[in-house]
Design a protein around this motif. Structure first.
Motif, short mmCIF file in Angstrom:
data_model
loop_
_atom_site.label_atom_id
_atom_site.label_comp_id
_atom_site.label_asym_id
_atom_site.label_seq_id
_atom_site.Cartn_x
_atom_site.Cartn_y
_atom_site.Cartn_z
N UNK A 23 70.84 -62.83 5.50
CA UNK A 23 69.93 -61.74 4.90
C UNK A 23 70.32 -61.35 3.55
N UNK A 24 71.75 -61.00 3.44
CA UNK A 24 72.32 -60.47 2.21
C UNK A 24 72.43 -61.69 1.13
N UNK A 25 72.45 -62.72 1.65
CA UNK A 25 72.70 -63.92 0.81
C UNK A 25 71.42 -64.22 -0.06
N UNK A 71 73.87 -55.37 0.42
CA UNK A 71 73.30 -56.37 -0.76
C UNK A 71 72.60 -55.46 -1.82
N UNK A 72 71.75 -54.58 -1.22
CA UNK A 72 70.92 -53.74 -2.02
C UNK A 72 71.81 -52.66 -2.84
N UNK A 73 72.91 -52.41 -2.02
CA UNK A 73 73.96 -51.33 -2.80
C UNK A 73 74.59 -52.02 -3.99
N UNK A 133 82.37 -59.67 -7.69
CA UNK A 133 83.11 -60.52 -6.78
C UNK A 133 82.64 -60.60 -5.36
N UNK A 134 82.21 -59.58 -4.91
CA UNK A 134 81.26 -59.46 -3.73
C UNK A 134 80.05 -60.20 -3.72
N UNK A 135 79.53 -59.86 -4.76
CA UNK A 135 78.18 -60.58 -5.09
C UNK A 135 78.38 -62.16 -4.99
#
Length: 367
Positions: A31-33, A101-103, A18-20
């Motif tokens: 950046x995360x997106x 995001x890497x996590x 869901x967070x993704x």
């Protein structure tokens, strides 16, 4: 896991899925997106709702050249009511940093690999429980499953944007200390192209008898003397034939004389001269000393009745700089279903490229 299979909670993580999704739909999480858009795979998602949303996000992004917003997704007629309801979930907000995001990617990739292994196990057991069970078919399932489990590229995207990474990527390139290519020993080619790209696939194509095998062996010999480790997989020559070619190359002895050694021609036994034998033994000693001094290796594997997946698995652990496949049309095709010849060869090339990328080696396929 054995009892519950893919339904095991150990193989799924809905909060991270869901967070993704939320991050992909968040226009402020630059950046995360961007990181998730590049590195997420379709099979990172297990829940049918997140799978549905991710599929739509990527389809819209491909069509519109940018990622859709949360509002766009909520208004999309293609999404089911269950998927839209998930978009209203507030317990798992989007992440804002590339590190977060890497996590997410790390967690989802570990679970994806677990699902691949369980699927491989189930398919293998089903195959072996059949009355006409063939272990070779089970081996193929296992080999392909292991390749699928390992096949994940973490190469960072290049983003030229207000919050992109162009400056950092350029500085890293300018300050790079180790080369990204391996010289072939063919000076004109190396001067222009730098050599063989690490992490890439190079194809050498010619008609039958056009010199592909000779060229590939020469590249391996040149790389060996430069301190690199090479594996040459030949599907049409045996060990003595390849040894003769290599000996002719490094000892500067006519290959015809080596090839005819021990043959009777017009009633006369053909043998190498003492000088030729001495040159070959000196070349052997020179090669052995070089491998002891540098750690470089030149290893030749005659194989038959094998697939690209089997070759990749056998060679993966030995840390070669260059791997040569001689040649693509003699490989058995992996389980390719209804694929035609061109599609099957394309799949072989794809697997070779994935393996080159994941091992940072240079793969050469002769065609």
């Amino acid at each position: 896991l054995q009892n519950s299979g893919l339904n095991s909670p150990l193989l799924r993580d809905l909060p991270n899925e869901i967070m993704a999704i939320m991050t992909l739909a968040d226009e402020t999480a630059h950046d995360a997106r961007a990181y998730l858009a590049v590195n997420l795979r379709r099979d990172h998602f297990f829940d049918p709702r997140t799978t549905e949303i991710h599929r739509l996000i990527m389809a819209l992004a491909k069509r519109r050249k940018n990622l859709p917003s949360w509002k766009t997704l909520k208004a999309a007629s293609q999404l089911s009511a269950e998927a839209k309801e998930l978009l209203d979930e507030e317990s798992y907000p989007p992440v804002k940093t590339e590190g977060d995001a890497e996590q997410i990617i790390s967690v989802l990739e570990r679970l994806r690999q677990g699902r691949v292994i369980i699927t491989m196990y189930d398919a293998t057991m089903d195959k072996m429980q059949a009355e006409d069970a063939d272990p070779q078919e089970a081996f193929t399932i296992i080999e392909q499953g292991l390749l699928d489990a390992r096949a994940f590229s973490s190469d960072e995207a290049l983003r030229v944007s207000p919050n992109g990474n162009l400056a950092e990527a350029l500085e890293a390139l300018l300050e790079r200390k180790s080369p990204s290519t391996i010289p072939t020993g063919f000076r004109d080619f190396d001067d222009e192209a730098g050599g063989l790209p690490r992490g890439g696939l190079t194809t050498i194509a010619a008609s039958s008898g056009g010199g592909k095998s000779c060229m590939a062996l020469q590249i391996c010999v040149n790389a060996f003397w430069d301190g690199y480790s090479c594996a040459l997989v030949t599907l049409e020559m045996n060990r003595d034939q390849m040894l003769g070619r290599m000996a002719a190359n490094v000892a500067n002895v006519n290959y015809r004389d080596i090839n005819l050694q021990g043959n009777t021609i017009r009633g006369k036994l053909h043998t190498l001269s003492d000088m030729q034998k001495t040159k070959m033994r000196k070349a052997k000693d020179k090669m052995l000393k070089h491998t002891e001094d540098t750690g470089a290796r030149l290893e030749i594997f005659p194989m038959q009745d094998t697939t690209i997946s089997e070759i990749a698995l056998q060679l993966r652990a030995f840390d070669y700089d260059i791997i040569v496949i001689d040649y693509i049309n003699l490989l058995n095709k992996d389980d390719s279903g209804e694929q035609n010849e061109a599609q099957a060869l394309g799949e072989i090339a794809r697997i070779a490229k994935v393996q080159a990328s994941s091992t940072n080696s240079a793969w050469i396929v002769l065609a």
